[in-house]
Design an enzyme around this catalytic site. Structure first.
Site, PDB file in Angstrom:
ATOM      1  N   HIS A 103       1.381   4.546   0.422  1.00  0.00           N
ATOM      2  CA  HIS A 103       0.518   3.486  -0.115  1.00  0.00           C
ATOM      3  C   HIS A 103      -0.543   3.103   0.913  1.00  0.00           C
ATOM      4  O   HIS A 103      -1.747   3.058   0.606  1.00  0.00           O
ATOM      5  CB  HIS A 103       1.376   2.267  -0.470  1.00  0.00           C
ATOM      6  N   GLU A 104      -0.093   2.829   2.135  1.00  0.00           N
ATOM      7  CA  GLU A 104      -1.034   2.445   3.182  1.00  0.00           C
ATOM      8  C   GLU A 104      -1.923   3.615   3.587  1.00  0.00           C
ATOM      9  O   GLU A 104      -3.082   3.423   3.972  1.00  0.00           O
ATOM     10  CB  GLU A 104      -0.276   1.911   4.399  1.00  0.00           C
TER      11      GLU A 104
END
Length: 377
Positions: A25-26
């Protein structure tokens, strides 16, 4: 007797589920930022004090925090959520200021923010597409093969051979569509459109409430129509078909999440069903006990929900940033810093309240409150 995956297996499974999903996600944010020339000052998996890390040649600090319940990317210049110039930002050298988050156009900032949730959906599509390519896609038609005696279907007058075309106003093309709709609506009265002997008919049916306990002792309250399908149809698909199936299943899960959220808002479903990190960890351990395939499927489901939650229009979440960018696009100027600050305070309070609720639910699911009541009594 219910089974338990054990504490250490649960911790391992939780790390296998949440760790990669948070990282990817990051990483979505990070790669989008790099695409537009934004410098990342820090990339963290976990919050709190750093327990390990290194700094790469671009000056990004890659690290692990002691509290592994999330992560973040901190971009240069991302000093306030309103992305407005500040004295600190204006004091930066021109070339350094050009590589900050604030210096980028509105659409670039929006893409950087949306890249995280988009990555979560992409992960799920890849996993589900792989399953579809290997095992095929369930195309079993929504034709009644048998009707359970005394069931909601029997009371409504359904007969073997009836083809269900819609339920609750929602089109049904496969038996799986029917099951996904009914399982979320125990005890609800819904409309049913069928075709019998070539003639369309409409009827009303009150779905049964079915309670099921799995091998781990978890009890589920589900809706049930009370029909069995006919001959199952499993269709082999190519690469494009598998991707389409993965995307379609991802949309179905998001729609199911929206249904559940709507039911909680209207009071038709209890907020006791909300779970947090503790329950996710427990479920991850259970899926790992069942095998790698259930665990990987569970990862896809969590990835979808992680992407969905982050897109909610709540300040401090990605969706909150995107909401303010949308307002900025309409007003042609950013939301004022004071309004932004209060909005983010409110969003943080809402997130903390939700965290307390899900933690309370998680501990209740493990019987902590009943145990304390027994000790006090």
């Amino acid at each position: 007797m219910s089974q338990s995956p054990g504490f250490f297996l649960t911790i391992i499974a939780f790390a296998l589920v949440l760790g990669p999903l948070v990282f990817l996600h990051e990483l979505g944010h990070y790669l989008a930022g790099r695409l537009f020339g934004v410098k990342a000052e820090a990339f963290s998996i976990g919050f709190g004090r750093e327990i390990a890390g290194f700094t790469d040649r671009r000056g990004t600090r890659w690290k692990f925090g002691w509290l592994p319940l999330g992560g973040y990317v901190r971009f240069a210049g991302d000093m306030n959520p309103a992305s407005q110039p500040t004295p600190e930002w204006l004091a930066l050298p021109a070339d350094e200021r050009a590589r900050t988050f604030q210096a980028k156009s509105l659409w670039q900032r929006a893409i950087i923010v949306a890249a995280g949730p988009f990555t979560n959906f992409l992960i799920a599509i890849v996993i589900l597409a792989t399953f579809a390519g290997v095992y095929g896609v369930d195309r079993t038609p929504p034709v009644v093969g048998a009707v359970m005696e005394g069931s909601a279907a029997a009371k409504a007058g359904l007969e073997p051979g009836d083809r269900i075309t819609a339920i609750g106003g929602r089109h049904v093309s496969t038996y799986k569509d029917l099951a996904q709709y009914t399982v979320m609506r125990p005890g609800e009265r819904v409309s049913l459109d069928i075709v019998r002997n070539g003639s369309p008919r409409a009827m009303e049916v009150t779905l049964d409430v079915h309670r099921e306990v799995d091998r781990f002792g978890n009890e589920y309250r589900m809706g049930r129509l009370g029909v069995a399908n006919g001959s199952p149809v499993l269709e082999k698909v190519g690469a494009l078909g598998a991707i389409g199936a993965g995307a379609s299943q991802t949309v179905d899960v998001i729609r199911g999440t929206l249904d559940g959220l709507g039911q909680m808002i209207t009071g038709r479903r209890s907020i006791d069903e909300l779970g947090g990190p503790v329950r996710i960890a427990d479920m991850a351990g259970e899926q790992l006990t069942l095998g790698w395939q259930p665990l990987i499927f569970f990862i896809a489901m969590i990835s979808i929900n992680l992407g969905f939650i982050n897109l909610l229009p709540v300040p401090v979440l990605d969706g909150g940033h995107l909401l303010f960018y949308a307002v900025e696009a309409v007003r042609r100027r950013p939301v004022g810093p004071e309004a932004m600050e209060w909005a983010f305070r409110g969003g943080l309070a809402a997130i903390l309240a939700l965290f307390l609720i899900v933690t309370f639910n998680d501990l209740d699911a493990f019987g902590l409150w009943h145990g304390l009541a027994g000790l006090i009594g």
